[in-house]
Scaffold this active site. Structure first.
Site, short mmCIF file in Angstrom:
data_model
loop_
_atom_site.label_atom_id
_atom_site.label_comp_id
_atom_site.label_asym_id
_atom_site.label_seq_id
_atom_site.Cartn_x
_atom_site.Cartn_y
_atom_site.Cartn_z
N SER A 13 2.42 5.99 -3.91
CA SER A 13 1.50 5.65 -5.22
C SER A 13 0.30 4.67 -4.86
CB SER A 13 2.22 5.15 -6.36
OG SER A 13 2.90 3.85 -5.97
N HIS A 103 2.85 -6.84 -0.48
CA HIS A 103 4.31 -7.15 -0.54
C HIS A 103 4.67 -7.22 -1.84
CE1 HIS A 103 7.95 -8.34 0.75
NE2 HIS A 103 8.28 -9.27 -0.14
C1 GAR Z 1 5.10 -0.85 -3.05
O1 GAR Z 1 5.59 -1.64 -4.20
C2 GAR Z 1 5.00 -2.13 -1.82
O2 GAR Z 1 4.73 -3.34 -2.34
C3 GAR Z 1 6.37 -2.20 -1.14
O3 GAR Z 1 6.78 -0.77 -1.37
C4 GAR Z 1 6.35 -0.05 -2.28
C5 GAR Z 1 5.69 1.19 -2.27
O4 GAR Z 1 5.38 1.92 -3.20
N1 GAR Z 1 6.27 -2.73 0.10
C6 GAR Z 1 7.31 -3.50 0.51
O5 GAR Z 1 8.32 -3.65 -0.17
C7 GAR Z 1 7.01 -3.93 1.93
N2 GAR Z 1 8.16 -4.96 2.46
P1 GAR Z 1 4.40 3.34 -3.01
O6 GAR Z 1 5.12 4.44 -2.06
O7 GAR Z 1 4.62 3.91 -4.43
O8 GAR Z 1 3.12 2.92 -2.83
#
Ligand code: GAR
Length: 188
Positions: A13, A103
């Site tokens: 996303s 993060h």
């Molecule tokens: C996001 O919330 C990002 O901050 C987190 O993974 C999610 C990915 O969501 N990242 C971490 O936790 C890194 N340590 P998405 O695939 O919907 O963008």
């Protein structure tokens, strides 16, 4: 036009928010999406948006070959958007101050290995934090350690589930990540 490479392991996303933000703005475009998971949702986004994609394995992550392949896209930034694996020394060396991460918590709290996605939100709720947020930072050799670029805050509400908090955090991410990248691009 600046070139951006996105690394993502999940739904994507944030990748979608970045693609959409720069689509009609002329400053940058996402030229490659890299994932470590063949079934990651972000690869469907790459296909839909007609952006080239690449799947990497652990050996590839540490190879000079990857550095060369990425250099071919001449990226201004490598943007980690929910990427699970540690970034290798060779990548950090090849792209100094050019790799950024988001993060879903207020680093240095709730960072480090295993602190990914829902694990982070569950830990924040279990500790009884009254606020959480996002941290956008440069990537160096140590996990979740590089210098901070931006933090944004949101409340943790009484009775929040990890899903409810994740949704609030995602809203912050989708707003601030593209705009922070834009800010960095305008100031390099
Ligand atoms: C996001 O919330 C990002 O901050 C987190 O993974 C999610 C990915 O969501 N990242 C971490 O936790 C890194 N340590 P998405 O695939 O919907 O963008």
């Amino acid at each position: 036009m600046h070139s951006l490479i996105i690394f993502a392991s999940g739904k994507g996303s944030n990748a979608q928010a970045i693609i959409d933000y720069f689509k009609n703005n002329g400053l940058a475009k996402v030229s490659l999406i890299v994932s470590n998971k063949a079934n990651a949702g972000v690869l469907n986004i790459a296909e839909k948006e007609r952006i080239p994609s690449m799947i990497v394995d652990k050996a590839m992550m540490n190879s000079d070959e990857l550095v060369q392949q990425l250099q071919a896209y001449n990226p201004s930034f490598i943007v980690l958007a929910g990427f699970l694996w540690k970034i290798s020394q060779s990548l950090v060396k090849a792209f100094p101050e050019q790799i950024i991460n988001i993060h879903p918590a207020l680093l240095p709290k709730y960072g480090g290995k295993g602190m990914y996605g829902h694990n982070v939100h569950e830990a924040v709720i279990a500790t009884g934090e009254k606020e959480s947020g996002i941290t956008i930072h440069y990537v160096d050799e140590v996990y979740d350690n590089g210098s901070k670029i931006l933090q944004a805050y949101c409340p943790v509400m009484a009775g929040d589930t990890a899903d409810a908090l994740a949704e609030r955090i995602h809203k912050l991410e989708h707003f601030f990540y593209p705009r922070t990248i834009e800010y960095l691009l305008e100031n390099i």
